[in-house]
Design a protein around this motif. Sequence first.
Motif, PDB file in Angstrom:
ATOM      1  N   ARG A  64       9.865   8.334  -3.205  1.00 50.53           N
ATOM      2  CA  ARG A  64       8.562   8.817  -3.675  1.00 50.53           C
ATOM      3  C   ARG A  64       8.416  10.277  -3.242  1.00 50.53           C
ATOM      4  O   ARG A  64       9.309  11.068  -3.536  1.00 50.53           O
ATOM      5  N   PRO A 124       2.590   9.681  -1.478  1.00 47.25           N
ATOM      6  CA  PRO A 124       3.241   8.379  -1.672  1.00 47.25           C
ATOM      7  C   PRO A 124       4.563   8.315  -0.899  1.00 47.25           C
ATOM      8  O   PRO A 124       5.349   9.258  -0.929  1.00 47.25           O
ATOM      9  N   ASP A 173       0.788  -1.233   0.000  1.00 43.52           N
ATOM     10  CA  ASP A 173       0.000   0.000   0.000  1.00 43.52           C
ATOM     11  C   ASP A 173       0.822   1.285   0.000  1.00 43.52           C
ATOM     12  O   ASP A 173       0.272   2.368  -0.178  1.00 43.52           O
ATOM     13  N   SER A 174       2.127   1.167   0.204  1.00 38.55           N
ATOM     14  CA  SER A 174       2.921   2.353   0.519  1.00 38.55           C
ATOM     15  C   SER A 174       2.966   3.382  -0.611  1.00 38.55           C
ATOM     16  O   SER A 174       3.128   4.571  -0.362  1.00 38.55           O
ATOM     17  N   ALA A 175       2.800   2.923  -1.847  1.00 34.85           N
ATOM     18  CA  ALA A 175       2.789   3.854  -2.981  1.00 34.85           C
ATOM     19  C   ALA A 175       1.499   4.663  -3.017  1.00 34.85           C
ATOM     20  O   ALA A 175       1.409   5.654  -3.747  1.00 34.85           O
ATOM     21  N   CYS A 176       0.500   4.250  -2.227  1.00 35.93           N
ATOM     22  CA  CYS A 176      -0.799   4.947  -2.234  1.00 35.93           C
ATOM     23  C   CYS A 176      -1.063   5.743  -0.964  1.00 35.93           C
ATOM     24  O   CYS A 176      -2.167   6.233  -0.756  1.00 35.93           O
ATOM     25  N   ILE A 208      -0.724   9.143   1.368  1.00 40.05           N
ATOM     26  CA  ILE A 208      -0.774  10.550   0.971  1.00 40.05           C
ATOM     27  C   ILE A 208       0.220  11.322   1.829  1.00 40.05           C
ATOM     28  O   ILE A 208       0.003  11.454   3.026  1.00 40.05           O
TER      29      ILE A 208
END
Length: 268
Positions: free
Chosen positions: A264, A224, A217-220, A222
Amino acid sequence: HTIGLATTNLSLHAPSQIVAAIKSKAGEMQFNVVISMIEQPGLEASKAAVNSLLSQRVDGLIVNIPLEDAEALEIQRRCGEVPALFLDVSPSLAADHIVFDPTMGAALGVEHLVGLGHQKIALLTGPLSSISARLRFEGWQQCLAAHQLTAAAIMHGDWSSLSGYQQVLQLLRDGENPGAILVANDQMALGALRALSEFGLAVPTDVSVVGYDDTEDSACFIPPLTTIKQDFKALGQVSVDHLLALIREEEIEPEILPVTLVERQTTA
Ligand code: IPT
């Protein structure tokens, strides 16, 4: 053929992704996986989990539970002829293991922040009962010291996102204002982001945050999340290959897997 997998609590993201990766690779190799999960880490619970797998006549065991060297050696003795491979132990353990390099992961985080010009860096560790949490913490402190820095604040969480939220909220309520926070896992980083947001602090312009794991989930988050990636798919493949080699009684060395920085949008 069956692999026994003793695991720490699967409600945590990293262990559940490790199990998924092991299960996929074992399936490709025509091996079943039986799982024994403990609620809380500890030697007694670990022994009980291993005993229950041994009584199911597994061909080999993978143990993803944080263990001290003496504890891992005791479990290895208990396994007798059945090979056991440990995933959450010190890299210097004198028993079969495959671990991600905690010193490298800690250094990547510190170097990234120092390279961006940060000097006020707070640390949010995992539970100090976990060997991996302690090794990441020691790695951070050593790398900060190499830059003539010390931690701006030290907080201890329990790997959960709620603990990350509570620890960072307390830090901010105490009036501390670090320019950056190194967090020992992505779940606690998620909680840290919520605390910063509730305090009206912008990430990364006011505070930078670095996680650890790179879970699904880490790329999503807020924003990223910038994080240290432990490649759980690779761990699953390598650990199943390694255990199968041990089952075939081949000579095979312990392995230390590298980790990488995934940049990111939580650092500047
Ligand atoms: C380690 C994770 O990095 C951390 O987020 C937490 O889930 C912990 O496991 C649970 O024990 S990964 C482990 C192989 C060191």
